[in-house]
Design an enzyme around this catalytic site. Sequence first.
Site, PDB file in Angstrom:
ATOM      1  N   SER A  94      13.665 -38.599 -11.883  1.00  0.00           N
ATOM      2  CA  SER A  94      12.707 -38.919 -13.049  1.00  0.00           C
ATOM      3  C   SER A  94      11.445 -38.592 -12.727  1.00  0.00           C
ATOM      4  O   SER A  94      10.717 -38.142 -13.676  1.00  0.00           O
ATOM      5  CB  SER A  94      12.806 -40.227 -13.681  1.00  0.00           C
ATOM      6  OG  SER A  94      14.278 -40.491 -13.771  1.00  0.00           O
ATOM      7  N   ASN A 117       8.337 -37.905 -19.584  1.00  0.00           N
ATOM      8  CA  ASN A 117       7.644 -39.211 -19.178  1.00  0.00           C
ATOM      9  C   ASN A 117       6.319 -39.023 -19.052  1.00  0.00           C
ATOM     10  O   ASN A 117       5.388 -39.943 -19.187  1.00  0.00           O
ATOM     11  CB  ASN A 117       8.303 -39.465 -17.829  1.00  0.00           C
ATOM     12  CG  ASN A 117       9.568 -40.229 -18.039  1.00  0.00           C
ATOM     13  OD1 ASN A 117       9.801 -40.991 -18.942  1.00  0.00           O
ATOM     14  ND2 ASN A 117      10.479 -39.981 -17.076  1.00  0.00           N
ATOM     15  N   GLU A 168      16.131 -32.048 -19.326  1.00  0.00           N
ATOM     16  CA  GLU A 168      14.963 -31.406 -18.856  1.00  0.00           C
ATOM     17  C   GLU A 168      15.322 -30.356 -17.481  1.00  0.00           C
ATOM     18  O   GLU A 168      15.723 -31.172 -16.698  1.00  0.00           O
ATOM     19  CB  GLU A 168      13.671 -32.138 -18.438  1.00  0.00           C
ATOM     20  CG  GLU A 168      13.018 -32.538 -19.665  1.00  0.00           C
ATOM     21  CD  GLU A 168      11.970 -33.785 -19.478  1.00  0.00           C
ATOM     22  OE1 GLU A 168      10.690 -33.524 -19.867  1.00  0.00           O
ATOM     23  OE2 GLU A 168      12.187 -34.653 -18.649  1.00  0.00           O
ATOM     24  N   HIS A 192      17.006 -32.946 -15.213  1.00  0.00           N
ATOM     25  CA  HIS A 192      16.690 -34.339 -15.719  1.00  0.00           C
ATOM     26  C   HIS A 192      17.489 -34.806 -17.109  1.00  0.00           C
ATOM     27  O   HIS A 192      17.047 -34.616 -17.954  1.00  0.00           O
ATOM     28  CB  HIS A 192      15.130 -34.498 -15.791  1.00  0.00           C
ATOM     29  CG  HIS A 192      14.917 -35.826 -16.111  1.00  0.00           C
ATOM     30  ND1 HIS A 192      13.687 -36.106 -17.092  1.00  0.00           N
ATOM     31  CD2 HIS A 192      15.212 -37.187 -15.694  1.00  0.00           C
ATOM     32  CE1 HIS A 192      13.566 -37.553 -17.074  1.00  0.00           C
ATOM     33  NE2 HIS A 192      14.297 -37.987 -16.294  1.00  0.00           N
TER      34      HIS A 192
END
Length: 659
Positions: free
Chosen positions: A409, A480, A442, A430
Amino acid sequence: MPEMRFSQSVSARLDGGVLVVTINNPPVNVLSAHVRAGLIAALDHAADAPNIVGLVISGTGRAFIGGADIKEFGKPPVVPMLPQVIDRIEAFEKPTICAVNGVALGGGCEVVLACHGRIAGEAASFGLPEVKLGIVPGAGGTQRLPRLIGTVAAIDLIGTGRAVKAGEAVALGLADAVAADPLAAAVTAVRDNAGGALRRTGNIDVPAADPEAVSAAEAKVIARSRGQSAPAEAVRLVKAAAGLSLEQGLAEERATFLRLRDSEESAALRHVFFAERAAGKVEALADIAPRPIETVGIVGTGLMGSGIAVSALTSGYRVIALEQTPEAAESGRERIAGILDKAVQSRRMTAEGREACLARLEATAEIKALETTDLVVEAVFDDLSVKTELFRRLDGIVAPGAILATNTSYLNPDAIATATADPSRVVGLHFFSPANVMRLVEVVDCARTAPEVLASVLAFVKRLGKLAIICGVTEGFIGNRVFSAYRREAEFMLEDGALPQEIDAALEGYGFPMGIFAVNDMAGLEIAWARRKRLAATRDPAVRYVEIADRLCEAGRLGRKNGLGWYAYPDGARTVDPAVTAVIEAARAEKNIAPRAFTKDEIIARLLKAMVEEGTALLAEGVAARPGDIDLVMINGYGFPAHKGGPMFSVGQNTEGTI
Ligand code: 3HC
């Protein structure tokens, strides 16, 4: 008999007195102007030809008709309009029967409803998905469907936009029969009906419905509509069908369709539709054939690894799940079987399907077992030395053509790739947790990732039924990074005067299923806390930093699982906690900040601005390719309401060709 051509996309041939009309408008036979004109021309021809006893309408390729052409929305109307074509089909004096070879969606389903008979092929599916585009059916769907299948079932189908396969369509009364050769069956049906009374859907009375069942169906639709207006409008129209003449109902439906078509909600959902289609397309990969992937290795069977394993198993892959010890491998197998059990219990999977999945699963503690894999997805603890060591070992075990993917991550996948002799086979995947449910992945295109590797994992993600968004290497990837910016802004507002419950209420009012502080409580506060502590030494003291979250963690408030976080959870229910307000007030006092009130609109505007600024930076850095990709990440990974189109869309950053 030579082929007759009625427009560039509509042709026909005669089959013993039956005019078999075929729509060929690739890729999915949408009802573009030339299709509508061609259908009218075919009907005109059949009306005047004494040797023609009736018509069959069918499509070529994988679709019967994919619906109205959404790209025509917002452009000047071109006659004949779809309602005209559909009324003409229903009123036609000779039997007109559709042979539904593939998807019949939206306007395509409305053509089906107007025909005098409906034969489904085995690959047929039927649906009125207009609410997913922020509109209601605009060519009779809300008025004809309840006449055929009743109000309750019509509310379910139109209100949710769900499609049904051939068998369910027949059970509902939406199709007459399923046939292996729908064209031949439809031709026979036309002959059988020739000269007889025609079954016109518009002439059928809506069957009486149990008011309680209608209310329950309506409540179900409204509950999942999250503030969107189209589902409620669709239900209103379906309910009205029982009390209105067809003509009145159609007029009301058309007016509603036109109003919603021009709404922001519909523009946003159309943007999402086209952004999704654009996301998987990479020009540079167009001519690259993906490597075949059949066996997938998954390292780590915790929450993330087991979710990925389930997703791969249910998509037909063979899975080899690796753990550190035989006991851990056995618990991993049980965790995976447990997720499959739940799917069987909730009827999302059959018991046979579960058995087939488990038969394709091997759980082992022997890393050598991965030598037969085509792709390995690593889902172990997010620690650079753990991951680099694993990749070094994997590199020596898997075949030279096998792909190595990391599900990190926050770590730099390029750093992980350096542990391999061939970094061109390393890529980031991801997933979002729970990976068997969440659609977003992702796909991280690392510095050395080979185009063929990228093409292969894109095909893999597609086969998982998930949405791949390509992104470059950056800490936290697209999601994120935007989430952190938005969270930072939310915390600035806490210091400036807003309370968590006010920010969450604004977000939930905007359409998020849950506000950011409630989300943080659900995810747990300790991972972000650990990260902040790690970064503390290198933090620029001149940059604004809000300590409130640290104070809460230090006080042992780690989120929902220990009953205390940004909120308290007595008996599990989210409750405002004066102790949190006190921590916030103390933090403001410490910095001499005089709190001020925020309106909901102000809160949303500040959060959107923070997301957009970060999104703009990601585009400038080349980490994200399109504004629409950022929107899709936020919608599919972070609860951003789809009917607002995503942060970039909400401030007017549109994807080309959307509206
Ligand atoms: N209008 C315009 N273009 C459409 C379209 C539509 N209704 N449906 C699909 N397309 C285009 C896509 O944009 C894509 O174009 P691209 O190749 O240039 O990117 C291409 O067709 C293929 O689409 P998919 O990649 O989605 O192909 P799939 O095979 O995966 O799926 C499908 C096919 C199930 C038909 C899917 O495209 C779909 O769900 N389409 C939307 C269906 C829909 O919502 N219909 C209702 C339209 S509104 C309406 O009918 C109003 C009426 O009531 C008046």
